[in-house]
Scaffold this active site. Structure first.
Site, PDB file in Angstrom:
ATOM      1  N   CYS A   1       0.836  -1.202   0.000  1.00  0.00           N
ATOM      2  CA  CYS A   1       0.000   0.000   0.000  1.00  0.00           C
ATOM      3  C   CYS A   1       0.878   1.262   0.000  1.00  0.00           C
ATOM      4  O   CYS A   1       1.553   1.521  -0.978  1.00  0.00           O
ATOM      5  CB  CYS A   1      -0.978  -0.045   1.180  1.00  0.00           C
ATOM      6  SG  CYS A   1      -2.305   1.147   1.001  1.00  0.00           S
TER       7      CYS A   1
ATOM      8  N   HIS B   1      -3.577  -5.054   0.893  1.00  0.00           N
ATOM      9  CA  HIS B   1      -2.943  -5.471   2.152  1.00  0.00           C
ATOM     10  C   HIS B   1      -2.950  -6.995   2.277  1.00  0.00           C
ATOM     11  O   HIS B   1      -3.984  -7.578   2.615  1.00  0.00           O
ATOM     12  CB  HIS B   1      -3.691  -4.870   3.343  1.00  0.00           C
ATOM     13  CG  HIS B   1      -3.456  -3.405   3.506  1.00  0.00           C
ATOM     14  ND1 HIS B   1      -2.458  -2.898   4.304  1.00  0.00           N
ATOM     15  CD2 HIS B   1      -4.071  -2.335   2.949  1.00  0.00           C
ATOM     16  CE1 HIS B   1      -2.480  -1.572   4.247  1.00  0.00           C
ATOM     17  NE2 HIS B   1      -3.450  -1.210   3.423  1.00  0.00           N
TER      18      HIS B   1
ATOM     19  N   GLU C   1      -1.527  -8.659   4.580  1.00  0.00           N
ATOM     20  CA  GLU C   1      -1.375  -9.065   5.986  1.00  0.00           C
ATOM     21  C   GLU C   1      -2.703  -9.266   6.708  1.00  0.00           C
ATOM     22  O   GLU C   1      -2.745  -9.831   7.789  1.00  0.00           O
ATOM     23  CB  GLU C   1      -0.512  -8.048   6.748  1.00  0.00           C
ATOM     24  CG  GLU C   1      -1.116  -6.663   6.967  1.00  0.00           C
ATOM     25  CD  GLU C   1      -0.905  -5.695   5.798  1.00  0.00           C
ATOM     26  OE1 GLU C   1      -0.877  -6.159   4.647  1.00  0.00           O
ATOM     27  OE2 GLU C   1      -0.799  -4.485   6.044  1.00  0.00           O
TER      28      GLU C   1
ATOM     29  N   GLY D   1       3.028 -14.126  38.862  1.00  0.00           N
ATOM     30  CA  GLY D   1       2.279 -15.368  38.711  1.00  0.00           C
ATOM     31  C   GLY D   1       1.572 -15.440  37.368  1.00  0.00           C
ATOM     32  O   GLY D   1       1.070 -16.479  36.979  1.00  0.00           O
ATOM     33  N   GLY D   2       1.538 -14.317  36.661  1.00  0.00           N
ATOM     34  CA  GLY D   2       0.952 -14.295  35.325  1.00  0.00           C
ATOM     35  C   GLY D   2       1.924 -14.898  34.322  1.00  0.00           C
ATOM     36  O   GLY D   2       3.098 -15.126  34.633  1.00  0.00           O
ATOM     37  N   VAL D   3       1.432 -15.120  33.116  1.00  0.00           N
ATOM     38  CA  VAL D   3       2.249 -15.848  32.142  1.00  0.00           C
ATOM     39  C   VAL D   3       3.489 -15.044  31.714  1.00  0.00           C
ATOM     40  O   VAL D   3       4.575 -15.608  31.561  1.00  0.00           O
ATOM     41  CB  VAL D   3       1.399 -16.305  30.925  1.00  0.00           C
ATOM     42  CG1 VAL D   3       0.780 -15.155  30.205  1.00  0.00           C
ATOM     43  CG2 VAL D   3       2.205 -17.143  29.975  1.00  0.00           C
ATOM     44  N   ASP D   4       3.366 -13.729  31.577  1.00  0.00           N
ATOM     45  CA  ASP D   4       4.485 -12.946  31.046  1.00  0.00           C
ATOM     46  C   ASP D   4       5.684 -12.944  31.998  1.00  0.00           C
ATOM     47  O   ASP D   4       6.812 -13.256  31.608  1.00  0.00           O
ATOM     48  CB  ASP D   4       4.062 -11.501  30.757  1.00  0.00           C
ATOM     49  CG  ASP D   4       2.848 -11.436  29.852  1.00  0.00           C
ATOM     50  OD1 ASP D   4       2.593 -12.430  29.150  1.00  0.00           O
ATOM     51  OD2 ASP D   4       2.149 -10.411  29.865  1.00  0.00           O
ATOM     52  N   SER D   5       5.441 -12.566  33.248  1.00  0.00           N
ATOM     53  CA  SER D   5       6.579 -12.510  34.169  1.00  0.00           C
ATOM     54  C   SER D   5       7.103 -13.914  34.457  1.00  0.00           C
ATOM     55  O   SER D   5       8.303 -14.105  34.659  1.00  0.00           O
ATOM     56  CB  SER D   5       6.219 -11.770  35.459  1.00  0.00           C
ATOM     57  OG  SER D   5       5.229 -12.453  36.186  1.00  0.00           O
ATOM     58  N   SER D   6       6.224 -14.914  34.434  1.00  0.00           N
ATOM     59  CA  SER D   6       6.673 -16.291  34.680  1.00  0.00           C
ATOM     60  C   SER D   6       7.627 -16.751  33.585  1.00  0.00           C
ATOM     61  O   SER D   6       8.703 -17.293  33.863  1.00  0.00           O
ATOM     62  CB  SER D   6       5.486 -17.254  34.720  1.00  0.00           C
ATOM     63  OG  SER D   6       4.609 -16.903  35.749  1.00  0.00           O
TER      64      SER D   6
END
Ligand code: XMP
Length: 529
Positions: free
Chosen positions: A86, A185, A187, A240-245
């Site tokens: 584009c 586009h 994508e 305890g969440g997925v990201d920091s774990s």
């Protein structure tokens, strides 16, 4: 990422399109590593990454607009294949000697303003490496267009390989230089073959194998963390969440006991959450873990507080205080680890003043790095949420952590409208645990983005046995969503909800009525405060 550790990659130059991140996703789905750089930082990224291919994104700007963005010229002289999408097609045409005009100036002679928006069809007019094995000459294919301006004269060396009614240059190609431009586009999902076209570009045209995997990413990141941290110490706030774990486990694999994790129990956690974190990180992964019991401190600060914003502010500020104190006790950490994800790194591009890269600070530890004079280790910065989950599985993190519903930093406090007390938290924890247990037993947990109970500051009359009760109301919420920005209500069977209500009222002292929240977002928010 540092180029010494980089896999073969694609550089995506961002001109500010809303859907640039989707290009990165599609390329990675094709098994090729990619990074997005705002156009003003593209030259630096090019030297750092040494990419095997370049994709130029769309933009809200128009090439004829004064001060609209341009790609660094070096990209066109590097001998690397380029795909312009584009605006990317238009800017490439313009910079290489072609002409781009506003749609309404060229129109189609019928008074139509000339652009194309939404679904369109193109016809393949010539063979092209981009189409190999996918589209044949004469084929008609659905694509998704969103452009006002268009190329009216392509640059020397290019030829038309597909046309559409509104864009005679729907796809242009310079096979000698391996430069391609699509007016549509690829994508977005509304271009059904778009992902395959992008895969053709990165694999067939750029010659990449498509063998990038999470295992490769993990090895690359481990090498990079080691190089960054050396023999210094890192401290990580674990939620305890997925990201920091996932961030913690990855960093621990890289540098072992140089990492210390701090888990703050502010008394606003879900049932058994603290024990689960202790078991997983301390016992299973052997990660040095400091667990801070700060419940009393938080409850004291929340006493008498009913204003939602003040509650949030207090919790955020106090979290930083506690974390800082514990970090000081650990002593001498130079690095702070954060589970920042790719969508948190918002690259908003303004074509008048240049791009501004705004980092959404992690809600809990925002401001900490400056205050504590620490450098950041953010090993998930390039990943999308589902990629973080894949990486978590790669690192052996059990599904209980990997697939967990998001949980807000201020915890149960924003699910207890009005004053938060330990007693109210205890009541809510029990109701929430029953609700989630029922959801898991029904096999619905993974179909839901977030499900939780709230405790209302309302008492109602009930009757249990022969006695009249006067107790709290519990609200249940469950939503589906892809990013938390919008959400739909999860349509449980009535019998499921009736069963939850019966169990909660029977088993939780302090609740005598249960209601279900049928509000979508917008107009509601997911949380109640
Ligand atoms: P809302 O309530 O704004 O929530 O629709 C959207 C998503 O964000 C989460 N959320 C938070 N997460 N700190 C967080 O870490 C917060 O203060 C916070 N407030 C809302 C919410 O759980 C949902 O996933």
């Amino acid at each position: 990422m540092n180029s010494d550790h980089l896999p073969d990659s694609i550089l995506i130059v961002d001109f500010g399109s809303q859907v640039t991140q989707l290009i990165a996703r599609r390329v990675r789905e094709a098994g090729v590593y990619s990074e997005i750089a705002p156009f003003t930082m593209a030259e630096e990224a090019f030297h750092r990454m040494k990419p095997k291919g370049i994709i130029l994104s769309g933009s809200p700007a128009g090439v004829p607009d004064e001060g609209s963005p341009r790609a660094p010229d070096i990209l066109f002289n590097a001998g690397v294949p380029i795909l312009g999408i584009c605006y990317g097609q238009q800017v490439m045409s313009h910079q290489l000697g072609g002409e781009v005009r506003r749609g309404h100036e060229v129109g189609d002679g019928s008074g139509n303003r000339g652009g194309e928006f939404g679904r369109a069809f193109l016809t393949v007019t010539k063979e092209c490496a981009l189409f190999d094995g996918l589209w044949d000459v004469g084929d008609r294919h659905q694509v998704w267009m969103s452009h006002g301006d268009k190329v009216t004269q392509f640059a020397p060396g290019f030829e038309i390989v597909a046309t559409s009614d509104g864009a005679p240059f729907a796809v242009i190609a310079d096979e000698a230089r391996k430069f391609y431009g699509t007016q549509f586009h690829p994508e977005v999902v509304h271009t059904p073959d778009g992902a395959k076209l992008l895969a053709n570009f990165v694999r067939h045209v750029c010659g990449l194998k498509g063998d990038w995997t999470m295992a490769a990413y993990r090895d690359t990141k481990i090498a990079e963390i080691r190089a960054q941290v050396g023999d210094k110490k890192v401290i990580c706030g674990l939620s305890g969440g997925v990201d920091s774990s996932v961030a913690a486990i990855l960093i621990h694999e890289a540098i072992g006991d140089q990492l210390t994790c701090v888990f703050v129990d502010h008394g606003l956690l879900r049932q058994n959450e603290r024990e689960q974190v202790e078991t997983m990180f301390r016992d299973h992964y052997n990660i040095p873990l400091v667990v801070v019991d700060a419940e009393q401190r938080f409850m004291a600060g929340l006493a008498g507080q009913t204003d939602p914003e003040k509650k949030r502010k207090f919790i955020g500020g106090e979290f930083i205080n506690v974390f800082e104190e514990e970090a000081a006790k650990v002593g001498g950490a130079d690095f702070l680890a954060q589970g920042t994800l790719y969508p948190d790194v918002i690259e908003s591009v303004s074509f008048t003043g240049g791009p501004s890269v705004t980092i959404k600070s992690h809600h809990n530890v925002g401001g900490l790095p400056e205050r504590m004079n620490m450098q950041l280790v953010e090993p998930l910065r390039e990943l999308f949420k589902d990629e973080v989950r894949d990486l978590g599985r790669e690192l052996g993190l059990p599904d209980m952590f990997v697939g967990r519903h998001p949980f807000p930093g201020p915890g149960l406090a924003i699910r207890i409208p009005g004053e938060v007390t330990k007693e109210r938290c205890d009541i809510l924890r029990k109701a929430d645990a029953i609700y989630l247990e029922e959801i898991r037993n029904a096999g619905l947990y993974d179909a839901i983005w977030q499900a939780f109970a709230v405790l209302l500051p309302v008492k109602t009359v009930g009757v249990m046995g022969d006695a009249r009760t006067y107790d709290n109301v519990c609200g249940l919420r469950a939503v589906t969503s892809t990013d938390g920005m919008t959400a739909d209500v999860y349509p449980f069977d009535a019998s499921f909800l009736t069963n939850c209500a019966t169990r909660i009222v029977n088993e939780v002292q302090g609740i005598n009525r249960v209601v279900y929240d049928y509000t979508s977002k917008p107009p509601g928010t997911i949380e109640w405060e």
